[in-house]
Design a protein around this motif. Structure first.
Motif, PDB file in Angstrom:
ATOM      1  N   LEU A 187       0.816  -1.209   0.000  1.00 22.80           N
ATOM      2  CA  LEU A 187       0.000   0.000   0.000  1.00 22.80           C
ATOM      3  C   LEU A 187       0.855   1.267   0.000  1.00 22.80           C
ATOM      4  N   ASN A 188       1.994   1.243   0.683  1.00 22.19           N
ATOM      5  CA  ASN A 188       2.901   2.392   0.629  1.00 22.19           C
ATOM      6  C   ASN A 188       3.267   2.708  -0.814  1.00 22.19           C
ATOM      7  N   ASP A 189       3.632   1.679  -1.541  1.00 22.67           N
ATOM      8  CA  ASP A 189       4.076   1.904  -2.914  1.00 22.67           C
ATOM      9  C   ASP A 189       2.916   2.225  -3.850  1.00 22.67           C
ATOM     10  N   PHE A 190       1.733   1.662  -3.567  1.00 20.71           N
ATOM     11  CA  PHE A 190       0.570   1.993  -4.388  1.00 20.71           C
ATOM     12  C   PHE A 190       0.180   3.455  -4.234  1.00 20.71           C
ATOM     13  N   LEU A 191       0.102   3.930  -2.983  1.00 16.16           N
ATOM     14  CA  LEU A 191      -0.390   5.285  -2.725  1.00 16.16           C
ATOM     15  C   LEU A 191       0.521   6.360  -3.282  1.00 16.16           C
ATOM     16  N   SER A 192       1.805   6.049  -3.393  1.00 17.01           N
ATOM     17  CA  SER A 192       2.754   7.017  -3.952  1.00 17.01           C
ATOM     18  C   SER A 192       3.105   6.695  -5.395  1.00 17.01           C
ATOM     19  N   SER A 193       2.593   5.566  -5.895  1.00 19.06           N
ATOM     20  CA  SER A 193       2.891   5.097  -7.251  1.00 19.06           C
ATOM     21  C   SER A 193       4.398   5.019  -7.495  1.00 19.06           C
ATOM     22  N   THR A 194       5.124   4.575  -6.467  1.00 17.29           N
ATOM     23  CA  THR A 194       6.575   4.389  -6.557  1.00 17.29           C
ATOM     24  C   THR A 194       6.955   3.181  -5.714  1.00 17.29           C
ATOM     25  N   ARG A 195       8.123   2.655  -5.957  1.00 19.66           N
ATOM     26  CA  ARG A 195       8.642   1.576  -5.110  1.00 19.66           C
ATOM     27  C   ARG A 195       9.631   2.195  -4.116  1.00 19.66           C
ATOM     28  N   THR A 196       9.089   2.639  -2.986  1.00 21.50           N
ATOM     29  CA  THR A 196       9.920   3.400  -2.047  1.00 21.50           C
ATOM     30  C   THR A 196       9.905   2.860  -0.628  1.00 21.50           C
ATOM     31  N   PHE A 197       9.129   1.826  -0.342  1.00 21.62           N
ATOM     32  CA  PHE A 197       9.001   1.370   1.043  1.00 21.62           C
ATOM     33  C   PHE A 197      10.344   0.929   1.614  1.00 21.62           C
ATOM     34  N   GLU A 198      11.059   0.100   0.896  1.00 23.04           N
ATOM     35  CA  GLU A 198      12.352  -0.376   1.410  1.00 23.04           C
ATOM     36  C   GLU A 198      13.327   0.783   1.538  1.00 23.04           C
ATOM     37  N   LEU A 199      13.292   1.703   0.576  1.00 26.16           N
ATOM     38  CA  LEU A 199      14.172   2.873   0.640  1.00 26.16           C
ATOM     39  C   LEU A 199      13.883   3.681   1.901  1.00 26.16           C
ATOM     40  N   LYS A 200      12.615   3.918   2.211  1.00 24.06           N
ATOM     41  CA  LYS A 200      12.253   4.685   3.399  1.00 24.06           C
ATOM     42  C   LYS A 200      12.745   3.992   4.665  1.00 24.06           C
ATOM     43  N   SER A 201      12.658   2.679   4.698  1.00 28.23           N
ATOM     44  CA  SER A 201      13.131   1.939   5.862  1.00 28.23           C
ATOM     45  C   SER A 201      14.636   2.107   6.040  1.00 28.23           C
ATOM     46  N   ARG A 202      15.374   2.100   4.930  1.00 23.09           N
ATOM     47  CA  ARG A 202      16.828   2.315   5.020  1.00 23.09           C
ATOM     48  C   ARG A 202      17.139   3.739   5.478  1.00 23.09           C
ATOM     49  N   VAL A 203      16.380   4.693   4.980  1.00 19.17           N
ATOM     50  CA  VAL A 203      16.603   6.087   5.387  1.00 19.17           C
ATOM     51  C   VAL A 203      16.308   6.256   6.873  1.00 19.17           C
ATOM     52  N   ALA A 204      15.263   5.603   7.366  1.00 20.17           N
ATOM     53  CA  ALA A 204      14.962   5.674   8.798  1.00 20.17           C
ATOM     54  C   ALA A 204      16.135   5.170   9.620  1.00 20.17           C
ATOM     55  N   ALA A 205      16.763   4.095   9.178  1.00 18.27           N
ATOM     56  CA  ALA A 205      17.931   3.574   9.895  1.00 18.27           C
ATOM     57  C   ALA A 205      19.088   4.568   9.863  1.00 18.27           C
ATOM     58  N   LEU A 206      19.277   5.254   8.734  1.00 18.98           N
ATOM     59  CA  LEU A 206      20.338   6.263   8.635  1.00 18.98           C
ATOM     60  C   LEU A 206      20.077   7.429   9.594  1.00 18.98           C
ATOM     61  N   ILE A 207      18.833   7.830   9.678  1.00 19.87           N
ATOM     62  CA  ILE A 207      18.486   8.938  10.575  1.00 19.87           C
ATOM     63  C   ILE A 207      18.834   8.580  12.009  1.00 19.87           C
ATOM     64  N   ARG A 208      18.521   7.353  12.414  1.00 20.00           N
ATOM     65  CA  ARG A 208      18.873   6.903  13.757  1.00 20.00           C
ATOM     66  C   ARG A 208      20.383   6.818  13.929  1.00 20.00           C
ATOM     67  N   LYS A 209      21.052   6.298  12.933  1.00 18.03           N
ATOM     68  CA  LYS A 209      22.503   6.131  13.011  1.00 18.03           C
ATOM     69  C   LYS A 209      23.209   7.458  13.254  1.00 18.03           C
ATOM     70  N   HIS A 210      22.704   8.502  12.621  1.00 14.60           N
ATOM     71  CA  HIS A 210      23.350   9.813  12.740  1.00 14.60           C
ATOM     72  C   HIS A 210      22.739  10.665  13.859  1.00 14.60           C
ATOM     73  N   ARG A 211      22.029   9.990  14.760  1.00 14.51           N
ATOM     74  CA  ARG A 211      21.585  10.581  16.031  1.00 14.51           C
ATOM     75  C   ARG A 211      20.607  11.748  15.868  1.00 14.51           C
ATOM     76  N   TYR A 212      19.806  11.677  14.829  1.00 15.23           N
ATOM     77  CA  TYR A 212      18.697  12.606  14.725  1.00 15.23           C
ATOM     78  C   TYR A 212      17.491  12.008  15.464  1.00 15.23           C
ATOM     79  N   PRO A 213      16.631  12.846  16.031  1.00 10.27           N
ATOM     80  CA  PRO A 213      15.365  12.310  16.534  1.00 10.27           C
ATOM     81  C   PRO A 213      14.625  11.634  15.386  1.00 10.27           C
ATOM     82  N   MET A 214      14.029  10.476  15.668  1.00  4.50           N
ATOM     83  CA  MET A 214      13.279   9.765  14.640  1.00  4.50           C
ATOM     84  C   MET A 214      11.838  10.270  14.649  1.00  4.50           C
TER      85      MET A 214
END
Length: 373
Positions: free
Chosen positions: A123-150
């Motif tokens: 549904l994430n990818d359908f609603l945005s008409s893109t294949r971005t779910f896995e990418l967003k999950s990786r970005v979330a991990a990067l945000i945590r890694k670099h000590r930004y509030p999630m």
């Protein structure tokens, strides 16, 4: 009624671009953005920042579209940090590599808000008409890694509101500190898709109950904000804390706006930072003074004891639903147009109990003014 002199625009939003790799069906960008003029150059954005800080702006949002498509984003962030702004990047995550994140951190970026469309890849990818779910999950991990509030944002509507429990579970797994469950506001592409996106009252009730259970379980480990959709209220929200009071938005082409959607209001000419200073725009322009204070109000707002709290509600919503931006927001139970809201909610309840509507969803189109269905 004498209207007071406004204070400074404390909250500044720079919509750096309307370009975006996503095609979200609820996007608030104008549906005709393809006809809007060329984007401001780097030097023009830096001039806006300096003028806004001089006026007293303190909090800066960087959005779009997708602001990461601008290759001068780091330059803009560094300039804002040097001026003393608190900076917040509002992003889909597309384009946020570790190299870019390090550069933004070095430039002084304070805060990142990452959007998801749903807790499932499908549904994430359908609603945005893109294949971005896995990418967003990786970005979330990067945000945590670099000590930004999630900080996660998920826009809710009929197609995903029944997944609130799963969405919050995903946020917990990702280590979110803050989650905003922001029910769709019906402007732009969401207005075009309202019949397909407006949830039923029963769906809203279940979502609120699921959120309450989750809050009770996680306690203070995560803050969850559930923004009830306007259509289900009987009192209007104080839109932008009142137009022209604290919020100043700059569109990609330099047009200054008292809210992101105000460009739709007819009979109003919004000034451009290419032609006027922010000081003259904020204090002197007819567009920013049009809905300030109370002098513009008609009944029932004009004599309502709540007028100093809700400011008559949303001007764009009043225009879209009644054709007159000076009317009371129809969300208000005192509005003579309140039936337009209750009828829409009743229709959503009937639609939720029936097979999906025959009308196709209109996905945000990169050209603006057209849609892929």
């Amino acid at each position: 009624m004498s209207d007071p002199v406004p204070g400074p625009p404390l909250w500044l939003l720079l919509e750096l671009t309307y370009r975006c790799p996503l095609h979200c069906v609820f996007c608030y960008n104008p549906t005709d953005f393809g006809g809007i003029g060329r984007e401001l150059e780097t030097a023009e954005w830096l001039r806006v920042l300096a003028q806004a800080r001089e006026l007293g702006s303190v909090q800066l949002g960087l959005s779009g579209g997708e602001p990461l498509v601008r290759d001068d984003l780091e330059t803009i962030v560094a300039a804002a940090r040097g001026l003393g702004f608190y900076t917040n990047l509002i992003t889909s995550g597309v384009g946020l590599t570790e190299t870019r994140l390090c550069a933004l951190k070095e430039a002084g970026l304070d805060h990142i808000q990452l959007s998801f469309q749903d807790s499932t890849r499908r549904l994430n990818d359908f609603l945005s008409s893109t294949r971005t779910f896995e990418l967003k999950s990786r970005v979330a991990a990067l945000i945590r890694k670099h000590r930004y509030p999630m900080v996660l944002n998920v826009v809710l509507h009929r197609l995903n509101i029944d997944h609130v429990e799963e969405i919050l579970g995903m946020a917990e797994r990702l280590g979110a500190d803050y989650v905003e469950l922001a029910n769709t506001q019906y402007y732009g592409w969401a207005w075009r898709n309202r019949a397909q996106l407006l949830p039923s009252r029963e769906q809203l009730r279940r979502a609120e109950e699921a959120t309450a259970r989750f809050r009770e379980r996680v306690g203070t480990r995560m803050r969850v904000f559930f923004v009830v959709p306007d259509y289900f209220e009987t009192r209007p929200k104080p839109c932008m804390s009142g137009l022209g009071r604290v919020f100043l938005g700059i569109a990609p082409d330099g047009v200054a706006l008292p809210c992101q959607s105000a460009r739709m209001l007819p009979g109003m000419s919004f000034p451009s930072v290419r032609e006027a200073s922010l000081r003259s725009i904020w204090y002197d322009s007819p567009a920013f003074n049009r809905f300030r204070g109370e002098g513009w109000m008609k009944e029932p707002c004009r004599s309502c004891p709540e007028r100093g709290r809700d400011f008559g509600g949303c001007r764009c919503q009043a225009y879209l639903l009644t054709g007159d931006a000076a009317n009371a927001d129809p969300v208000c139970a005192l509005s003579p147009h309140h039936h337009l809201v209750t009828e829409a909610v009743a229709g959503a309840g009937r639609s939720a109990a029936e097979p999906p509507a025959a009308a196709p969803l209109a996905f945000r189109d990169h050209r603006g003014g057209a849609s892929r269905e």
